[in-house]
Write a protein that holds these residues in place. Structure first.
Motif, PDB file in Angstrom:
ATOM      1  N   ALA A 101      68.439  38.611  53.736  1.00 35.36           N
ATOM      2  CA  ALA A 101      69.155  37.739  52.802  1.00 35.36           C
ATOM      3  C   ALA A 101      68.237  36.609  52.344  1.00 35.36           C
ATOM      4  O   ALA A 101      68.600  35.441  52.363  1.00 35.36           O
ATOM      5  N   ASP A 102      67.057  36.984  51.923  1.00 33.23           N
ATOM      6  CA  ASP A 102      66.013  36.036  51.511  1.00 33.23           C
ATOM      7  C   ASP A 102      66.504  35.236  50.298  1.00 33.23           C
ATOM      8  O   ASP A 102      66.857  35.802  49.265  1.00 33.23           O
ATOM      9  N   GLU A 103      66.544  33.901  50.426  1.00 34.73           N
ATOM     10  CA  GLU A 103      66.989  33.034  49.337  1.00 34.73           C
ATOM     11  C   GLU A 103      65.835  32.370  48.589  1.00 34.73           C
ATOM     12  O   GLU A 103      66.068  31.571  47.677  1.00 34.73           O
ATOM     13  N   VAL A 114      61.666  31.360  29.846  1.00 33.31           N
ATOM     14  CA  VAL A 114      61.992  30.909  31.196  1.00 33.31           C
ATOM     15  C   VAL A 114      62.062  32.156  32.072  1.00 33.31           C
ATOM     16  O   VAL A 114      62.724  33.144  31.703  1.00 33.31           O
ATOM     17  N   LEU A 115      61.390  32.117  33.201  1.00 33.13           N
ATOM     18  CA  LEU A 115      61.396  33.238  34.140  1.00 33.13           C
ATOM     19  C   LEU A 115      62.018  32.771  35.448  1.00 33.13           C
ATOM     20  O   LEU A 115      61.625  31.733  35.996  1.00 33.13           O
ATOM     21  N   VAL A 116      63.003  33.537  35.943  1.00 33.07           N
ATOM     22  CA  VAL A 116      63.637  33.253  37.235  1.00 33.07           C
ATOM     23  C   VAL A 116      63.547  34.528  38.064  1.00 33.07           C
ATOM     24  O   VAL A 116      63.956  35.606  37.602  1.00 33.07           O
ATOM     25  N   TRP A 117      63.039  34.423  39.269  1.00 33.16           N
ATOM     26  CA  TRP A 117      62.860  35.614  40.089  1.00 33.16           C
ATOM     27  C   TRP A 117      63.071  35.304  41.571  1.00 33.16           C
ATOM     28  O   TRP A 117      63.004  34.154  42.005  1.00 33.16           O
ATOM     29  N   GLY A 118      63.328  36.349  42.335  1.00 33.11           N
ATOM     30  CA  GLY A 118      63.490  36.265  43.773  1.00 33.11           C
ATOM     31  C   GLY A 118      63.654  37.663  44.327  1.00 33.11           C
ATOM     32  O   GLY A 118      63.957  38.608  43.588  1.00 33.11           O
ATOM     33  N   PRO A 119      63.517  37.823  45.644  1.00 32.09           N
ATOM     34  CA  PRO A 119      63.543  39.167  46.227  1.00 32.09           C
ATOM     35  C   PRO A 119      64.931  39.769  46.389  1.00 32.09           C
ATOM     36  O   PRO A 119      65.054  40.960  46.657  1.00 32.09           O
ATOM     37  N   THR A 120      65.990  38.978  46.240  1.00 31.72           N
ATOM     38  CA  THR A 120      67.358  39.468  46.394  1.00 31.72           C
ATOM     39  C   THR A 120      68.225  38.874  45.284  1.00 31.72           C
ATOM     40  O   THR A 120      67.882  37.839  44.701  1.00 31.72           O
TER      41      THR A 120
END
Length: 556
Positions: A101-103, A114-120
């Protein structure tokens, strides 16, 4: 490095570029490169519209070039560049590991996009929440001029929570949903529902209908009662999940049981005497008896009904606090068996710090709340009946060893110190709105010292908690709002805002006491969203608010 933007909680890494920026408007597409992020993008668009009135559209893309490539917000799954941000410590309420549950997330604002990223998906939701605050702070005339900035961020603790008391004053579904919206805005991820107490039972147990037919009928004073049906809870669980918030239920036992006894008198203490019923006490004296089989049949019926209603929670809170009049050995035996019954049903237990007086397994979380020395009870002498003074004093004296015992048993702590995170403390700041100062005189527990907004952030959940020596001893941070003085939704929201963002700052941001001048500069623009949302909020004179229409929502 640059000064942190107007975001709460403060991001871990901020790099700015003063040479340009990005205009966010209704014409700005929100481009989704993974189907797993479609719902997250729609939640972001809906929240931005509610916060600012800017209604942007979501475009689902397979990743190929499309019109969304230019001047768009693009969201995607990935962990590029996040290696320097630590995973959250502590414990998650849904039982997931920090890796699963990587935040952690990134937000990159440039003149082109605009770039928004994350692993979950959860990580992307947290990143979009940062972008949402940036848009709200800059919104004017149907657009928001965003400065170029690159944010890399992740939470300090995995459990970031609020306790909401629904027993002393019942809060309907809409009111709880509004609180969930507040939690989501500040990246808080747990709502601990205090569902049972002396003043009322607030959750349906089909096999025990008297709990809602009798136990739910009242509240403090002449306030109306109420309860959450099975369908109500299902709706709230889904509403919370859409915002990546886990609902954790509390069934308070063996004390705080007057509503149980009213519903099922056969469970009430068999003996009456000065230890069980003291005339004039504003608290109930009487606890569930661990030696009686019918008590345990009742507890099992309740657990069997409540646990399935909260499928996302790995935990059930069993209370365990303020078992006034109960023998210490009986209290320890009750808590230990209640914990085991929760385990048998595939969940883990949380208990208030007094639960540590029992022998607990290391899977139990202990919620630390008593941070006042035993002699502090003397300030109440002459203000409360002497028998109550002795009851409270005995609990404070016993509490001195609770945290050391919990840590010796390897129980992680949920940190909820009364003098920092109890939002039912009276306001320490005056309001710039005269009508709110009249409310201030009656709102908050009178025996708590008044708390300023500043005090809520100038401390650290590890360094400033007695006996805690290591970050690994802390599961997370939780505020609490108790509702003895709360007459309705306006009062509730007034106690929460502007205090709730400070709780988020302590749960998410890096270690140490928050710098007050930096924090209040980030806090001030938040009020524009509160006003637009119609949330009632306290206009503390210690902050130069950017939106403070005098008189709005002040309840007398």
């Amino acid at each position: 490095m640059t000064t942190a933007p107007q975001i709460i909680p403060a991001p871990a890494v901020v790099d700015g570029d003063p040479s340009g920026g990005f205009t966010f408007a209704a014409s700005t597409p929100i481009v989704v490169e993974s189907p797993a992020l479609a719902a997250v993008a729609r939640r972001f668009a809906a929240d931005v519209a509610a916060d600012t009135g800017i209604e942007a559209s979501v475009i689902e893309s397979a990743g190929a070039a499309d019109p969304g490539d230019a001047l768009a917000v693009r969201i995607l799954l990935g962990d590029t560049g996040l290696e320097g941000v630590a995973l959250a410590g502590g414990v998650r309420a849904d039982g997931a590991s920090a890796e699963a549950a990587d935040e952690r997330h990134g937000v990159d604002v440039s003149p082109e996009r605009v770039l928004v990223w994350g692993p979950t998906p959860e990580a992307v939701h947290r990143g979009l929440t940062s972008l949402r605050q940036l848009v709200a702070a800059a919104a004017s005339g149907g657009a928001a001029e965003l400065s170029a900035v690159r944010l890399l961020d992740g939470p300090r603790f995995a459990w970031r929570s609020l306790t909401l008391d629904t027993a002393r004053t019942f809060h309907d579904v809409e009111s709880v949903e509004r609180v969930l919206d507040m939690l989501s805005l500040y990246k808080l991820n747990v709502l601990h529902l205090h569902l049972t107490d002396d003043q009322g039972w607030r959750i349906e147990v089909p096999s025990r209908p008297a709990l809602t037919e009798v136990g739910a009928t009242g509240a403090v004073g002449e306030r109306p009662g109420g309860y959450f049906s099975v369908d109500d809870i299902a709706g709230l669980v889904a509403y919370a999940a859409d915002r990546f918030v886990t609902l954790v239920p509390e069934i308070d036992m063996p004390g705080h049981a007057a509503a149980i006894f009213a519903s099922y008198p056969e469970l009430a203490p068999r003996l009456a005497g000065p230890d069980l019923a003291i005339e004039g006490l504003p608290v109930a004296i009487g606890t569930l008896d661990p030696a009686r089989p019918e008590v345990w049949r009742f507890v099992e019926d309740v657990l069997d009904a409540v646990i399935p209603q909260f499928p996302q929670s790995a935990y059930l809170h069993i209370g365990g606090d303020e078992a006034f009049g109960m023998d210490e050995a009986d209290h320890a035996a009750f808590v230990a068996r209640a914990v085991e019954l929760v385990r048998e049903r595939g969940r883990k237990a949380v208990g208030w710090q007094e639960a540590a007086r029992a022998d607990l397994g290391d899977d139990v979380l202990v919620q630390h709340w008593i941070d006042t020395p035993p002699q502090a009870v003397e300030v109440l002498r002459g203000r409360v009946p002497e028998p109550l003074l002795e009851v409270l004093g005995a609990n404070l004296r016993a509490a001195v060893t609770d945290v050391p015992r919990a840590l010796a048993q390897r129980n992680r702590l949920i940190v909820s110190p009364t003098q920092r995170l109890y939002f039912d403390s009276p306001f320490g700041d005056a309001s710039t709105d005269p009508a709110q100062n009249a409310v201030r005189a009656r709102l908050g527990m009178p025996f708590y010292p008044p708390q300023s907004v500043r005090r809520g952030v100038e401390w650290d959940p590890v360094a400033d908690v007695a006996h805690v020596t290591d970050e690994d001893q802390v599961a997370g941070v939780e505020g609490a709002v108790w509702c003895e003085t709360v007459t309705g939704r306006d009062d509730l929201e007034l106690l929460l805002l502007p205090r709730l963002p400070g709780l988020a700052e302590k749960g998410w941001a890096t270690a140490g006491a928050t710098d007050w001048d930096d924090y209040r500069a980030r806090l001030a623009p938040q009020s524009a969203v509160w006003s637009r949302r119609g949330w009632n909020w306290y206009r503390a004179d210690s902050v130069e608010w950017e939106s403070s229409p005098v008189g709005a929502h002040a309840s007398a």
